[in-house]
Design a protein around this motif. Structure first.
Motif, PDB file in Angstrom:
ATOM      1  N   THR A  12     -13.241   3.846   5.618  1.00  0.00           N
ATOM      2  CA  THR A  12     -12.717   2.714   4.843  1.00  0.00           C
ATOM      3  C   THR A  12     -13.440   1.412   5.169  1.00  0.00           C
ATOM      4  OG1 THR A  12     -10.973   2.565   6.527  1.00  0.00           O
ATOM      5  CG2 THR A  12     -10.439   3.692   4.472  1.00  0.00           C
TER       6      THR A  12
ATOM      7  N   GLY B 187      -7.873   5.319  -4.344  1.00  0.00           N
ATOM      8  CA  GLY B 187      -8.807   4.257  -4.006  1.00  0.00           C
ATOM      9  C   GLY B 187      -8.318   2.931  -4.563  1.00  0.00           C
ATOM     10  N   ARG B 188      -9.253   2.028  -4.796  1.00  0.00           N
ATOM     11  CA  ARG B 188      -8.875   0.690  -5.265  1.00  0.00           C
ATOM     12  C   ARG B 188      -8.905   0.544  -6.781  1.00  0.00           C
ATOM     13  NH1 ARG B 188     -11.266  -3.970  -1.304  1.00  0.00           N
ATOM     14  NH2 ARG B 188     -10.054  -5.160  -2.823  1.00  0.00           N
ATOM     15  N   LYS B 189      -9.490   1.478  -7.495  1.00  0.00           N
ATOM     16  CA  LYS B 189      -9.688   1.318  -8.935  1.00  0.00           C
ATOM     17  C   LYS B 189      -8.433   1.646  -9.731  1.00  0.00           C
ATOM     18  CE  LYS B 189     -14.602   2.551  -8.686  1.00  0.00           C
ATOM     19  NZ  LYS B 189     -15.635   3.540  -9.098  1.00  0.00           N
TER      20      LYS B 189
ATOM     21  N   ASP C 105     -15.363  -1.618  -0.589  1.00  0.00           N
ATOM     22  CA  ASP C 105     -15.357  -1.895  -2.020  1.00  0.00           C
ATOM     23  C   ASP C 105     -14.565  -0.834  -2.781  1.00  0.00           C
ATOM     24  OD1 ASP C 105     -17.304  -0.009  -1.270  1.00  0.00           O
ATOM     25  OD2 ASP C 105     -18.450  -0.353  -3.115  1.00  0.00           O
ATOM     26  N   GLU C 106     -14.395   0.336  -2.163  1.00  0.00           N
ATOM     27  CA  GLU C 106     -13.665   1.435  -2.800  1.00  0.00           C
ATOM     28  C   GLU C 106     -12.289   1.675  -2.192  1.00  0.00           C
ATOM     29  OE1 GLU C 106     -16.259   4.992  -3.575  1.00  0.00           O
ATOM     30  OE2 GLU C 106     -17.597   3.860  -2.260  1.00  0.00           O
ATOM     31  N   TYR C 107     -12.112   1.285  -0.928  1.00  0.00           N
ATOM     32  CA  TYR C 107     -10.852   1.486  -0.217  1.00  0.00           C
ATOM     33  C   TYR C 107     -10.518   0.212   0.550  1.00  0.00           C
ATOM     34  CZ  TYR C 107     -11.778   6.353  -1.287  1.00  0.00           C
ATOM     35  OH  TYR C 107     -12.050   7.519  -1.965  1.00  0.00           O
TER      36      TYR C 107
ATOM     37  N   ARG D  91     -16.781   1.482   3.332  1.00  0.00           N
ATOM     38  CA  ARG D  91     -16.669   1.530   1.877  1.00  0.00           C
ATOM     39  C   ARG D  91     -15.466   0.711   1.406  1.00  0.00           C
ATOM     40  NH1 ARG D  91     -17.867   7.830   0.467  1.00  0.00           N
ATOM     41  NH2 ARG D  91     -17.199   7.128  -1.605  1.00  0.00           N
TER      42      ARG D  91
ATOM     43  N   HIS E  73      -4.170   1.362  -0.067  1.00  0.00           N
ATOM     44  CA  HIS E  73      -4.291   2.568  -0.886  1.00  0.00           C
ATOM     45  C   HIS E  73      -3.275   3.589  -0.386  1.00  0.00           C
ATOM     46  CE1 HIS E  73      -7.533   2.649   2.238  1.00  0.00           C
ATOM     47  NE2 HIS E  73      -6.962   3.810   2.519  1.00  0.00           N
TER      48      HIS E  73
ATOM     49  N   ASP F 185      -8.736   6.046  -9.476  1.00  0.00           N
ATOM     50  CA  ASP F 185      -9.687   6.763  -8.640  1.00  0.00           C
ATOM     51  C   ASP F 185      -8.924   7.471  -7.525  1.00  0.00           C
ATOM     52  OD1 ASP F 185     -12.013   7.657  -7.563  1.00  0.00           O
ATOM     53  OD2 ASP F 185     -12.687   5.721  -6.812  1.00  0.00           O
TER      54      ASP F 185
END
Length: 286
Positions: free
Chosen positions: A257, A43-45, A262-264, A260, A277, A24
């Motif tokens: 961040t 991102g984290r994915k 869960d994403e970063y 969010r 990240h 991501d």
């Protein structure tokens, strides 16, 4: 090299899932098409890390499994199309030191890495074929790109932002980018695109009164929405504009961040135990 004054497309940041592992990232495809510079805010994915570092932790200093970090960086390289072996990653120290990687330095990447390991928070790269990665978890990531393809990647925590690292990076890029020699020095920064990635926004960034007052003294009251919070993004934008960057060429992803996480990765949200990240830039030879 003749540099057209409108050499870069207007900056944008769009979400993309990159590569086989579906990394991501936010990137600007038009920039890549124009000058061969690939930028990305990850991102984290898409990574191999687990636990508080899940999944795409790119930081090697956070007690994550080193093998997982190496795998994550290899996945990033594959997704963005650069050779993993040429990646350079500085040791970030929350300061304002900048290091330039030029065509001469590229001949000794081990020497470059040793210099970066001594500590810096910004890399100016005027050479092709050198991917530069800096790591974040609430601090502000900044990428500057010249119409010549030279770029800078900057880590702006509150200390670096207060010290003026963003404006200093723009001025250093303008000075070290030899292909801009024909452009008047006071006009060079206005040609740059500036990209601000995900960072902790003002509502979640509470500081001490002395830090708040120092930001107001340097950047004006607009950087402090109240008595307890600081707007890092506004401070960095003010710093860039003071260096001559066109405010219309500053693109902010608009992502907090902390909100969010869960994403970063968010250092404050996680209580200090989390991955990092990245902000990465790479210029292809054309």
């Amino acid at each position: 090299m003749e540099v057209p004054l409108s050499g870069l497309p207007s900056p944008t940041l769009d979400a993309r899932l990159q590569g086989a592992h579906r990394i991501d990232a936010l990137t600007d495809d038009a920039l890549y098409g124009a000058v061969g510079v690939r930028i990305a805010f990850t991102g984290r994915k898409g990574g191999a890390s687990t636990g508080p570092y899940a999944a795409l932790n790119l930081g090697s200093h956070v007690s994550d499994d080193p093998c997982a970090v190496d795998e994550n960086r290899a996945r990033l390289a594959s997704a963005l199309g650069f050779p993993a072996a040429s990646l350079v990653v500085p040791h970030q120290v929350h300061g304002d030191r900048l290091v330039c990687v030029d065509d001469v330095a590229v001949r000794d990447l081990d020497g470059v890495r040793a210099d970066l390991e001594s500590g810096c928070d910004g890399v100016v790269c005027t050479a092709c074929g050198v991917p530069v990665l800096l790591n974040f978890a609430d601090c502000l990531p900044l990428v500057l790109v010249s119409p010549t393809g030279a770029f800078s990647v900057v880590h702006a925590g509150w200390r670096g932002a207060l010290a003026g690292i963003a404006g200093a990076a723009a001025r250093r890029l303008a000075r070290d980018d030899a292909a801009l020699a024909a452009v008047p020095e006071d006009e060079r920064c206005s040609l740059f695109n500036a990209y601000i990635g995900p960072y902790i926004h003002a509502a979640a960034f509470e500081t001490s009164a002395d830090v708040r007052d120092a930001f107001v003294a340097r950047f004006g009251p607009s950087v402090a929405p109240d008595e307890r919070h600081i707007d890092l993004g506004q401070a960095v934008r003010a710093d860039l504009v003071s260096a001559g960057v066109d405010p219309k060429r500053v693109c902010d992803a608009g992502i907090c961040t902390f909100d969010r996480s869960d994403e970063y990765f968010s250092y404050r949200r996680s209580g200090g135990v989390c991955g990092r990240h990245g902000a990465v830039a790479y210029r292809e030879e054309r």
